[in-house]
Design a protein around this motif. Structure first.
Motif, mmCIF file in Angstrom:
data_model
loop_
_atom_site.group_PDB
_atom_site.id
_atom_site.type_symbol
_atom_site.label_atom_id
_atom_site.label_comp_id
_atom_site.label_asym_id
_atom_site.label_seq_id
_atom_site.Cartn_x
_atom_site.Cartn_y
_atom_site.Cartn_z
ATOM 1 N N LYS A 146 58.492 36.068 42.469
ATOM 2 C CA LYS A 146 57.587 35.294 41.618
ATOM 3 C C LYS A 146 56.415 36.151 41.156
ATOM 4 C CE LYS A 146 58.754 30.767 43.437
ATOM 5 N NZ LYS A 146 58.300 29.585 44.203
ATOM 6 N N ALA A 147 55.966 35.868 39.930
ATOM 7 C CA ALA A 147 54.901 36.672 39.341
ATOM 8 C C ALA A 147 53.679 35.854 38.954
ATOM 9 C CB ALA A 147 55.427 37.406 38.108
ATOM 10 N N LYS A 148 53.790 34.542 38.899
ATOM 11 C CA LYS A 148 52.694 33.694 38.428
ATOM 12 C C LYS A 148 52.110 32.899 39.586
ATOM 13 C CE LYS A 148 54.605 33.176 33.781
ATOM 14 N NZ LYS A 148 55.089 32.215 32.740
ATOM 15 N N ALA A 149 50.794 32.944 39.732
ATOM 16 C CA ALA A 149 50.128 32.247 40.832
ATOM 17 C C ALA A 149 50.406 30.754 40.810
ATOM 18 C CB ALA A 149 48.626 32.509 40.772
ATOM 19 N N GLY A 150 50.465 30.156 39.644
ATOM 20 C CA GLY A 150 50.674 28.722 39.546
ATOM 21 C C GLY A 150 52.027 28.266 40.035
ATOM 22 N N GLU A 151 52.951 29.203 40.217
ATOM 23 C CA GLU A 151 54.290 28.872 40.697
ATOM 24 C C GLU A 151 54.517 29.350 42.123
ATOM 25 O OE1 GLU A 151 56.811 30.792 37.907
ATOM 26 O OE2 GLU A 151 56.240 29.494 36.216
ATOM 27 N N ALA A 152 53.465 29.854 42.766
ATOM 28 C CA ALA A 152 53.625 30.545 44.047
ATOM 29 C C ALA A 152 52.856 29.862 45.163
ATOM 30 C CB ALA A 152 53.150 31.988 43.902
ATOM 31 N N THR A 153 53.296 30.103 46.389
ATOM 32 C CA THR A 153 52.606 29.622 47.577
ATOM 33 C C THR A 153 51.914 30.791 48.268
ATOM 34 O OG1 THR A 153 54.630 29.876 48.882
ATOM 35 C CG2 THR A 153 54.156 27.679 47.992
ATOM 36 N N LEU A 154 50.706 30.522 48.770
ATOM 37 C CA LEU A 154 49.872 31.525 49.417
ATOM 38 C C LEU A 154 49.568 31.076 50.838
ATOM 39 C CD1 LEU A 154 47.954 34.031 49.317
ATOM 40 C CD2 LEU A 154 46.184 32.463 48.461
ATOM 41 N N LEU A 155 49.898 31.907 51.814
ATOM 42 C CA LEU A 155 49.560 31.638 53.200
ATOM 43 C C LEU A 155 48.148 32.171 53.462
ATOM 44 C CD1 LEU A 155 52.912 32.687 54.876
ATOM 45 C CD2 LEU A 155 51.915 30.395 54.970
ATOM 46 N N THR A 156 47.219 31.256 53.678
ATOM 47 C CA THR A 156 45.834 31.666 53.901
ATOM 48 C C THR A 156 45.043 30.514 54.481
ATOM 49 O OG1 THR A 156 43.976 32.842 52.876
ATOM 50 C CG2 THR A 156 44.896 30.993 51.635
ATOM 51 N N ALA A 157 43.952 30.840 55.151
ATOM 52 C CA ALA A 157 43.039 29.817 55.639
ATOM 53 C C ALA A 157 42.248 29.236 54.472
ATOM 54 C CB ALA A 157 42.079 30.409 56.667
ATOM 55 N N LYS A 158 41.863 27.988 54.588
ATOM 56 C CA LYS A 158 41.135 27.319 53.510
ATOM 57 C C LYS A 158 39.843 28.047 53.166
ATOM 58 C CE LYS A 158 39.496 22.730 52.148
ATOM 59 N NZ LYS A 158 39.329 21.315 52.591
ATOM 60 N N SER A 159 39.196 28.647 54.173
ATOM 61 C CA SER A 159 37.917 29.321 53.944
ATOM 62 C C SER A 159 38.053 30.486 52.964
ATOM 63 C CB SER A 159 37.352 29.833 55.271
ATOM 64 O OG SER A 159 38.256 30.743 55.892
ATOM 65 N N ASN A 160 39.250 31.074 52.844
ATOM 66 C CA ASN A 160 39.442 32.208 51.937
ATOM 67 C C ASN A 160 39.483 31.792 50.470
ATOM 68 O OD1 ASN A 160 39.599 34.091 54.046
ATOM 69 N ND2 ASN A 160 41.778 33.696 54.318
ATOM 70 N N LEU A 161 39.530 30.497 50.219
ATOM 71 C CA LEU A 161 39.562 30.002 48.842
ATOM 72 C C LEU A 161 38.188 29.504 48.387
ATOM 73 C CD1 LEU A 161 42.988 28.118 48.836
ATOM 74 C CD2 LEU A 161 42.489 30.535 48.375
ATOM 75 N N SER A 162 37.154 29.791 49.159
ATOM 76 C CA SER A 162 35.796 29.401 48.780
ATOM 77 C C SER A 162 35.433 30.022 47.426
ATOM 78 C CB SER A 162 34.810 29.862 49.851
ATOM 79 O OG SER A 162 33.490 29.598 49.453
ATOM 80 N N PRO A 163 34.875 29.249 46.495
ATOM 81 C CA PRO A 163 34.575 29.768 45.149
ATOM 82 C C PRO A 163 33.708 31.016 45.139
ATOM 83 C CG PRO A 163 34.374 27.379 45.186
ATOM 84 C CD PRO A 163 34.569 27.815 46.619
ATOM 85 N N ASP A 164 32.830 31.161 46.132
ATOM 86 C CA ASP A 164 31.922 32.311 46.105
ATOM 87 C C ASP A 164 32.614 33.633 46.433
ATOM 88 O OD1 ASP A 164 32.382 31.731 48.771
ATOM 89 O OD2 ASP A 164 30.301 32.026 49.386
ATOM 90 N N LEU A 165 33.910 33.595 46.758
ATOM 91 C CA LEU A 165 34.668 34.816 47.029
ATOM 92 C C LEU A 165 35.434 35.329 45.812
ATOM 93 C CD1 LEU A 165 36.176 33.797 50.498
ATOM 94 C CD2 LEU A 165 34.259 35.356 50.099
ATOM 95 N N TRP A 166 35.403 34.555 44.727
ATOM 96 C CA TRP A 166 36.274 34.843 43.588
ATOM 97 C C TRP A 166 35.455 35.058 42.320
ATOM 98 C CZ3 TRP A 166 41.295 35.624 44.688
ATOM 99 C CH2 TRP A 166 41.727 35.192 45.948
ATOM 100 N N LYS A 167 35.843 36.058 41.548
ATOM 101 C CA LYS A 167 35.102 36.415 40.338
ATOM 102 C C LYS A 167 35.015 35.269 39.347
ATOM 103 C CE LYS A 167 36.489 41.293 40.632
ATOM 104 N NZ LYS A 167 37.332 42.347 40.029
ATOM 105 N N ALA A 168 36.058 34.485 39.250
ATOM 106 C CA ALA A 168 36.080 33.382 38.283
ATOM 107 C C ALA A 168 35.390 32.128 38.800
ATOM 108 C CB ALA A 168 37.523 33.062 37.897
ATOM 109 N N GLY A 169 34.867 32.187 40.040
ATOM 110 C CA GLY A 169 34.242 31.000 40.625
ATOM 111 C C GLY A 169 35.242 30.038 41.220
ATOM 112 N N ALA A 170 36.518 30.440 41.210
ATOM 113 C CA ALA A 170 37.595 29.638 41.808
ATOM 114 C C ALA A 170 38.765 30.574 42.053
ATOM 115 C CB ALA A 170 38.015 28.492 40.894
ATOM 116 N N PRO A 171 39.570 30.322 43.075
ATOM 117 C CA PRO A 171 40.736 31.184 43.323
ATOM 118 C C PRO A 171 41.836 30.918 42.303
ATOM 119 C CG PRO A 171 40.736 29.334 44.834
ATOM 120 C CD PRO A 171 39.436 29.249 44.079
ATOM 121 N N PRO A 172 42.798 31.829 42.181
ATOM 122 C CA PRO A 172 43.961 31.555 41.328
ATOM 123 C C PRO A 172 44.689 30.303 41.813
ATOM 124 C CG PRO A 172 43.883 33.868 41.999
ATOM 125 C CD PRO A 172 42.852 33.154 42.818
#
Length: 259
Positions: A146-172
């Motif tokens: 898979k190449a597109k984030a919207g079609e993919a699953t990500l194994l990660t803790a919820k804290s890693n998706l905090s908006p302040d960690l991402w340039k766009a203000g939100a994770p992919p």
């Protein structure tokens, strides 16, 4: 004595599973490590004792790095080093969940050359060598295409998706999932059951060494959060987080993170 490091690790991992099953869901003794470092159980310590004895006897010139052995630095003088997590996912083990694993690896000159992650309660044995295929129960495995984030699953803790960690203000726009064992998360990416994994916390070598090689040999890109390839048997055995994913998804994660 097993002829190869991989055969040695497989044999040791299966014996580790036999020992750990004897404690699982049987109210093992539990202690808290100093410095808020988390719990350790009778099973962790029993598995660690066996692994240290058996592996050191088979390869006496190899160094030793394990979560459950005090690190005296002697390993830094060895060209080859065992990197071991007797039970990765100790909290899951305590809770009676089956998503814990034994993680065993050999590092040579800072790079992993043989690796095994074994989940005894799920009868899942992942393995790889530096020049061979990644396998699950001896059958080859491949990472997702898979190449597109919207079609993919990500194994990660919820804290890693905090908006302040991402340039766009939100994770992919990945679908988020989680598993307790870091080693298993890397193997699930290798297997293609999930598409990517991300941890932004400093990660101990024993949690990731085996899974790193297995994921890479399955076709995934594995780096720290800054995009650097991981190196092992370091004086400080921690790395700056982990990103593991097929190339396009790895780029999406790495480019989206604030450094």
């Amino acid at each position: 004595m097993p002829a190869s490091d991989l055969d040695l690790l497989i044999e040791a991992a299966r014996e580790a599973g036999r020992i750990a099953r004897g404690f699982f869901r049987r109210d093992p003794g539990i202690w808290q490590k100093p410095g808020d470092a988390g719990p350790v159980t009778e099973a962790d310590l029993a598995v660690n004792r066996m692994l240290h004895a058996e592996l050191a006897a088979a390869r006496p010139d190899y160094g030793w790095l394990s979560e459950e052995t005090p690190d005296d630095g002697a390993r830094l003088r060895a060209e080859r080093c065992f990197i071991i997590d007797p039970i990765d996912g100790t909290r899951a083990f305590i809770e009676g969940d089956t998503s814990w694993s034994h993680s065993l690896a050999v590092a040579v000159g800072g790079q992993i050359t043989a690796a095994v992650v074994f989940l005894p309660m799920r009868d899942a044995l992942y393995a790889a060598t530096e020049d061979g295929a990644a396998t699950l129960n001896h059958a080859p495995i491949r990472a997702s295409a898979k190449a597109k984030a919207g079609e993919a699953t990500l194994l990660t803790a919820k804290s890693n998706l905090s908006p302040d960690l991402w340039k766009a203000g939100a994770p992919p726009p990945f679908t988020r999932k989680f598993r307790a064992s870091v080693a298993w998360r890397l193997c699930l990416v290798a297997e293609g059951r999930f598409d990517a994994m991300l941890t932004l916390r400093p990660s101990w070598e024993w949690d990731i060494a085996a899974g790193d090689l297995i994921a890479r040999r399955a076709g995934a890109t594995v780096t720290d959060r800054q995009g650097a390839r991981l190196s092992y048997n370091a004086a400080d055995p921690r790395v700056a987080g982990v990103i593991a994913a097929p190339g396009p998804l790895w780029s999406t994660l790495r480019e989206g993170l604030i450094s």
